[in-house]
Design a protein around this motif. Structure first.
Motif, short mmCIF file in Angstrom:
data_model
loop_
_atom_site.label_atom_id
_atom_site.label_comp_id
_atom_site.label_asym_id
_atom_site.label_seq_id
_atom_site.Cartn_x
_atom_site.Cartn_y
_atom_site.Cartn_z
N GLY A 56 -0.83 12.58 -4.34
CA GLY A 56 -1.42 13.28 -3.19
C GLY A 56 -2.20 14.51 -3.60
O GLY A 56 -3.05 14.47 -4.49
N THR A 59 0.97 18.44 -5.91
CA THR A 59 2.03 19.45 -5.97
C THR A 59 2.87 19.26 -7.24
O THR A 59 3.13 20.21 -7.97
N ILE A 76 -4.27 6.64 -5.38
CA ILE A 76 -5.29 5.61 -5.24
C ILE A 76 -6.53 6.14 -4.51
O ILE A 76 -7.61 5.57 -4.60
N SER A 247 -0.21 2.56 -7.79
CA SER A 247 1.16 2.73 -8.29
C SER A 247 1.76 1.39 -8.74
O SER A 247 2.80 1.37 -9.40
N SER A 263 6.89 11.45 -3.61
CA SER A 263 7.22 10.93 -2.28
C SER A 263 6.29 9.76 -2.01
O SER A 263 5.07 9.93 -1.98
C1 LIG Z 1 3.49 11.06 0.89
S1 LIG Z 1 1.94 11.16 0.06
C2 LIG Z 1 2.31 12.13 -1.37
C3 LIG Z 1 2.07 13.61 -1.12
C4 LIG Z 1 2.33 14.50 -2.32
N1 LIG Z 1 3.75 14.54 -2.65
C5 LIG Z 1 1.81 15.94 -2.07
O1 LIG Z 1 2.60 16.90 -2.20
O2 LIG Z 1 0.65 16.10 -1.71
C6 LIG Z 1 1.74 9.54 -0.58
C7 LIG Z 1 0.43 9.30 -1.32
O3 LIG Z 1 0.42 7.95 -1.79
C8 LIG Z 1 -0.95 7.55 -1.90
N2 LIG Z 1 -0.98 6.07 -2.00
C9 LIG Z 1 -0.93 5.12 -1.04
N3 LIG Z 1 -0.95 3.89 -1.58
C10 LIG Z 1 -1.01 4.05 -2.93
C11 LIG Z 1 -1.04 3.16 -4.03
N4 LIG Z 1 -1.02 1.84 -3.86
N5 LIG Z 1 -1.11 3.69 -5.28
C12 LIG Z 1 -1.14 5.03 -5.48
N6 LIG Z 1 -1.14 5.93 -4.47
C13 LIG Z 1 -1.05 5.44 -3.21
C14 LIG Z 1 -1.61 8.13 -0.65
O4 LIG Z 1 -2.99 8.30 -0.86
C15 LIG Z 1 -0.85 9.45 -0.50
O5 LIG Z 1 -1.60 10.53 -1.02
#
Ligand SMILES: C[S@@+](CC[C@H](N)C(=O)[O-])C[C@H]1O[C@@H](n2cnc3c(N)ncnc32)[C@H](O)[C@@H]1O
Length: 433
Positions: A56, A59, A76, A247, A263
């Motif tokens: 994200g 952090t 992503i 991921s 997360s």
């Molecule tokens: C809950 S957020 C994480 C936020 C982070 N902990 C922060 O403090 O900003 C989950 C993240 O997963 C990413 N995401 C969604 N699908 C994904 C994938 N297949 N591979 C990698 N990232 C992915 C989204 O873009 C999002 O930014």
């Protein structure tokens, strides 16, 4: 044995939005102090590697890096990658930012001609004069800090992956500027951005007003430029690896990571791509690419043509939940929601297998999760992750529950029809491999 350090609530509050973490308000972000506590909790030795596969706004990578660890962070979404990158900017350049910015704005003003991409995605909200003003700033940032040979103004930025920290910083200023310009298109759902229905809804902004907003955001960010040790810059640079990746397939060697702190995407039908649509538009992301990105994201509301097969390895809680959704008598439960959840858990399970591949033996994995509801059916995400972790032979060493009133389920007002009060729990799970 050392006493276990406590882990503070991961939720961000107004006290935890200072400094770089306040540079871009990511509704899905967690707090810096949570990452600090999680690292202490994991008792990892100096020089260890820490990964966030859903990084994200960056952090985890910022705090891990500040604390002297080797940080790996992937997301992503190219927008989130750029934001995470900006956050690494060294405080040593702080005093040069205004000078560089003067140059950016002078160049942007000099561009009298209308500069925009063919089929510019900014057309979703703005008239041509406004697009031109935004593009002129973007083009100046690009020409000055990304590629001085950027001859064709009609071409979009295409090397998101290797933007410098400095270029990323200026892109974030522009992201936030455009966020202010699209305010009429924001909805009560913080993750949804509407587009203009017809030309009459297109917004017009004067160049001088756009520059004023841009400059005031820049000033605010400079003020929040908290100390990020400028010692041993070279060493620090070698210790941070940020990229755009899925991921389910990470560009990392097997058994190379000491700790994962992350997360995962929420399971509440958040469209992470649409939530950053204005930012993606600044990057010149065309409609087709936006659609591809949406479909690749875990938790996407988009349903693929081919629904993945359910796998018994997802664990009994997950299978029971999916089954209850399929049998629920509400509208679209089987035709839509069931498929949505199957897609989500398929993506999560594949990611857990991938995390298991890269994590060293005795490595620690700390995840923040939120439970939710489909109608009246409890989606016990912490329990589902516990079972998926056990499936790859990880041992759960701790579980901490925090009650939260800021829930991602609450972004959808319709959910309240089924429950007068939505109580959700935010849970931190700690595993050891
Ligand atoms: C809950 S957020 C994480 C936020 C982070 N902990 C922060 O403090 O900003 C989950 C993240 O997963 C990413 N995401 C969604 N699908 C994904 C994938 N297949 N591979 C990698 N990232 C992915 C989204 O873009 C999002 O930014």
């Amino acid at each position: 044995m050392l006493p276990e350090p406590s882990i503070r609530n991961p939720k961000r509050d107004k006290h935890t939005k200072n400094g770089r973490s306040g540079w871009y308000e990511y509704y899905a972000g967690y707090s810096s102090h949570f990452v600090f506590d999680a690292i202490k909790y994991a008792h990892i030795t100096e020089g260890s590697t820490i990964l966030d596969p859903w990084n994200g706004s960056g952090t985890t990578t910022q705090i891990a890096n500040e604390m002297g660890y080797i940080a790996y962070g992937y997301d992503i979404n190219p927008v989130m990658h750029i934001i995470a990158k900006a956050r690494q900017l060294d405080v040593g350049v702080k005093n040069s930012i205004n000078t560089i910015n003067k140059d950016i704005l002078i160049k942007a003003k000099r561009n009298r001609s209308f500069v925009y991409l063919s089929n510019d995605p900014l057309q979703a909200w703005f008239d041509t004069a406004t697009i031109s003003a935004i593009r002129n700033i973007e083009y100046s940032i690009r020409k000055l800090l990304v590629d001085e040979k950027a001859i064709s103004r009609k071409r979009r930025l295409n090397n998101f992956d290797d933007l410098s920290d400095l270029a990323s910083f200026f892109y974030v200023v522009l992201f936030r500027t455009v966020r202010q310009l699209v305010v009429p298109f924001l909805t009560s759902n913080p993750t949804w951005v509407k587009v203009a229905k017809d030309n009459s809804q297109l917004q017009h902004w004067e160049v001088s007003d756009i520059h004023k907003i841009y400059k005031s955001i820049l000033d605010e960010m400079i003020n929040e430029f908290d100390l990020y040790s400028s010692n041993s810059i070279v060493e620090r640079k070698n210790r941070i690896n940020l990229g755009i990746a899925n991921s389910e397939d990470l560009p990392i060697h097997m058994n190379s990571i000491d700790a994962i702190i992350s997360s995962p995407p929420y399971c509440t039908r958040i469209d992470y791509a649409i939530s950053t649509r204005p930012e993606l538009a600044i990057l010149g992301f065309p409609e087709e690419d936006l659609d591809v990105l949406r479909r690749k994201m875990i938790g996407t509301p988009k349903i693929s043509r081919e629904i993945p097969k359910i796998n018994t390895n997802w664990g009994s809680t997950c299978l029971e939940f999916i089954n209850s959704v399929a049998q629920h008598n509400s509208k679209a439960a089987k035709s839509y929601y069931y498929k949505h959840f199957v897609q989500y858990f398929n993506g999560i399970n594949k990611s857990i297998l991938e995390l298991d591949r890269v994590l060293k033996k005795d490595g620690i994995c700390i995840l923040v999760l939120q439970d939710s509801y489909f109608k009246d059916i409890h989606n016990d995400l912490p329990q589902i992750f516990t079972e998926m972790g056990q499936n790859v032979n990880w041992k759960m060493t701790n579980r901490i529950d925090y009650n939260t009133n800021k829930s991602m389920a609450n972004v959808n007002p319709k959910t309240k029809r089924y429950r007068s009060r939505i109580l959700t729990t935010e849970t931190v799970l700690a595993f050891i491999k």
